[in-house]
Design a protein around this motif. Structure first.
Motif, PDB file in Angstrom:
ATOM      1  N   SER A 250      -6.984  14.780 -46.442  1.00  0.00           N
ATOM      2  CA  SER A 250      -5.696  14.155 -46.158  1.00  0.00           C
ATOM      3  C   SER A 250      -5.601  13.904 -44.655  1.00  0.00           C
ATOM      4  O   SER A 250      -6.219  14.626 -43.866  1.00  0.00           O
ATOM      5  N   ASP A 252      -2.690  14.127 -43.144  1.00  0.00           N
ATOM      6  CA  ASP A 252      -1.373  14.663 -42.787  1.00  0.00           C
ATOM      7  C   ASP A 252      -1.442  16.190 -42.677  1.00  0.00           C
ATOM      8  O   ASP A 252      -1.913  16.870 -43.596  1.00  0.00           O
ATOM      9  N   GLU A 295       3.135  14.904 -51.828  1.00  0.00           N
ATOM     10  CA  GLU A 295       2.709  13.924 -50.811  1.00  0.00           C
ATOM     11  C   GLU A 295       3.698  12.747 -50.785  1.00  0.00           C
ATOM     12  O   GLU A 295       3.789  11.988 -51.756  1.00  0.00           O
ATOM     13  N   GLN A 299       3.545  10.588 -45.624  1.00  0.00           N
ATOM     14  CA  GLN A 299       2.341  11.436 -45.480  1.00  0.00           C
ATOM     15  C   GLN A 299       1.101  10.676 -45.931  1.00  0.00           C
ATOM     16  O   GLN A 299       0.037  10.783 -45.318  1.00  0.00           O
ATOM     17  N   ASN A 302      -0.110   8.397 -43.277  1.00  0.00           N
ATOM     18  CA  ASN A 302      -0.906   9.069 -42.241  1.00  0.00           C
ATOM     19  C   ASN A 302      -2.394   9.087 -42.623  1.00  0.00           C
ATOM     20  O   ASN A 302      -3.267   8.958 -41.768  1.00  0.00           O
ATOM     21  N   THR A 303      -2.667   9.254 -43.912  1.00  0.00           N
ATOM     22  CA  THR A 303      -4.066   9.217 -44.376  1.00  0.00           C
ATOM     23  C   THR A 303      -4.634   7.811 -44.195  1.00  0.00           C
ATOM     24  O   THR A 303      -5.755   7.640 -43.694  1.00  0.00           O
TER      25      THR A 303
END
Ligand code: SF4
Length: 420
Positions: A250, A252, A295, A299, A302-303
């Protein structure tokens, strides 16, 4: 008596199947060329995702039909099996056996064991299936307990193979002409031989010094254990291929914490910077889970941002699926399936662009490849940087290193012309 092995899952499961074959053959079984003519079926399964478990359920009907034709047929289930699945599967299989108990299988199957004077299944000499590529486990199991992962429950706690066994095995493989050696472990970076205290970078250096023309690859790496020493070793060892799979999962920090990954996005970024500084031409791949419990769209963004920024050569994207017994099962799996699919699609689109960009850099260059497949005049193989390459060529060079000039690039591979 004939046996037939069905293998699902990762390279570690393939390697386990090679040891199963040794045990069966040393007890008089011969490999069946197809499932209809076998007396023993071994299903080596994987529980990492529900879809993999469902594939095994899907096979049960076929086994029942085969048993009507051959009443002596026995079916064994082994591999990564969760307790909950084990309880459900037990009624459909003659035996549900733990892979770590492989040395005891002959006794359980009621045959006479000749060669197994060990309790350690990794000491069993494998019957390699994929010449000139060989899988060599350096450890099994895992102590990390990432909250989504079944491995610590199915494979058990981390066990390291003695370095001397690994080195001996690789030396023999190189002598037999193997060209690509994969060192396997759930987290190879944490490897440490109990007796000699040899760590993973030292092990790589020793293997790199074995005379012969071969490549060394490894998987999987955990970012929290990837040391400067390992990066330096990769940069200096000419047989260690400049390819690294470093699962980020991830982009985040809050999600990484919930996953129990023990690093931050910034720490991951810094690692990538260090790796690229020492090994400028490195090919990087990663693993990502989309739709982890809780998620949010932000978030997930952000990935996506991290993938755009790092520009990976390859990303293995998985939609989160709850695995019984893991810590994440207690979290609310609240991202709808449709949204998980959408997030996977978004990342795939980013990957297509970054992967194509990376691959285009090879156009005009001459690369070494190891062709493993031939179909309708074309050879298919992987390059030193683990890129899939297709080129026209003769069957005769299968399993031998050849040189290819790259003439075109696609997101998932390269096209080349053989250089004589
Ligand atoms: S390090 Fe890998 S194998 Fe171990 S628990 Fe985490 S994801 Fe699973």
């Amino acid at each position: 008596m004939k046996y037939y092995i069905i293998t699902y899952g990762c390279q570690m499961n393939c390697s386990d199947s090679e040891r199963i074959a040794t045990v069966l053959e040393s007890n008089g079984y011969k490999k069946a060329s197809n499932i209809d003519e076998t007396d023993l079926i071994v299903v080596n399964m994987c529980s990492v995702r529900q879809s993999a478990v469902d594939r095994v359920y899907g096979k049960i009907k076929d086994f029942t039909k085969l048993k009507v034709k051959n009443q002596k047929l026995k079916v064994i289930l082994t591999g990564c099996i969760l307790k909950k699945d084990r309880r459900k599967f037990v009624k459909y299989f003659d035996f549900v056996l733990n892979i770590r108990d492989l040395p005891k299988w002959p006794k359980i199957l009621n045959s006479k064991c000749k060669i197994l004077n060990t309790n350690d299944y990794l000491k069993i000499q494998p019957k390699y299936f994929s010449f000139p590529v060989a899988y060599v486990p350096i450890s099994t199991g895992c102590n990390n307990f990432c909250t989504y992962c079944v491995v610590p429950y199915t494979r058990g706690s981390l066990i390291h193979r003695p370095a001397k066994d690994i080195i001996k095995e690789v030396k023999e493989l190189v002598k037999k002409g193997y060209k690509e050696i994969w060192l396997l472990g759930q987290n190879v970076n944490s490897y440490k031989s109990q007796i000699s205290k040899i760590n993973f970078p030292k092990l790589l250096r020793i293997i790199n010094d074995i005379p012969g023309e071969f490549w060394i690859r490894f998987t999987s790496s955990h970012p929290k254990d990837l040391s400067d020493e390992l990066i330096k070793t990769m940069a200096e060892c000419k047989k260690v291929t400049p390819y690294l799979n470093l699962p980020v999962q991830s982009g985040d920090d809050k999600i990484l914490k919930k996953m129990n990954r023990d690093y931050t996005v910034q720490k991951y970024r810094n690692l990538i910077k260090k790796i690229r500084k020492k090994i400028p031409d490195v090919a990087l791949s990663t693993d990502v889970i989309v739709g982890f419990p809780g998620e949010t769209k932000e978030q997930f963004k952000n990935t996506a941002k991290l993938l755009r920024e790092i520009k990976f050569d390859m990303v293995y994207i998985a939609q989160y699926s709850s695995r019984p017994g893991t810590a994440a099962t207690k979290m609310d799996d609240n991202v709808p399936q449709k949204e998980k699919k959408r997030r996977e699609k978004v990342l795939t689109e980013i990957l297509k662009k970054t992967a194509l960009g990376k691959n285009k850099k090879y156009i005009g260059k001459i690369v070494k490849i190891l062709p493993l497949k031939w179909k309708k005049e074309f050879l298919f193989g992987k390059s030193f940087h683990c890129k899939s390459v297709k080129t026209k060529g003769s069957k005769k060079v299968l399993g031998k290193f050849i040189k290819v000039k790259i003439i075109n690039a696609l997101p998932w591979g390269l096209l080349g012309e053989q250089v004589v």
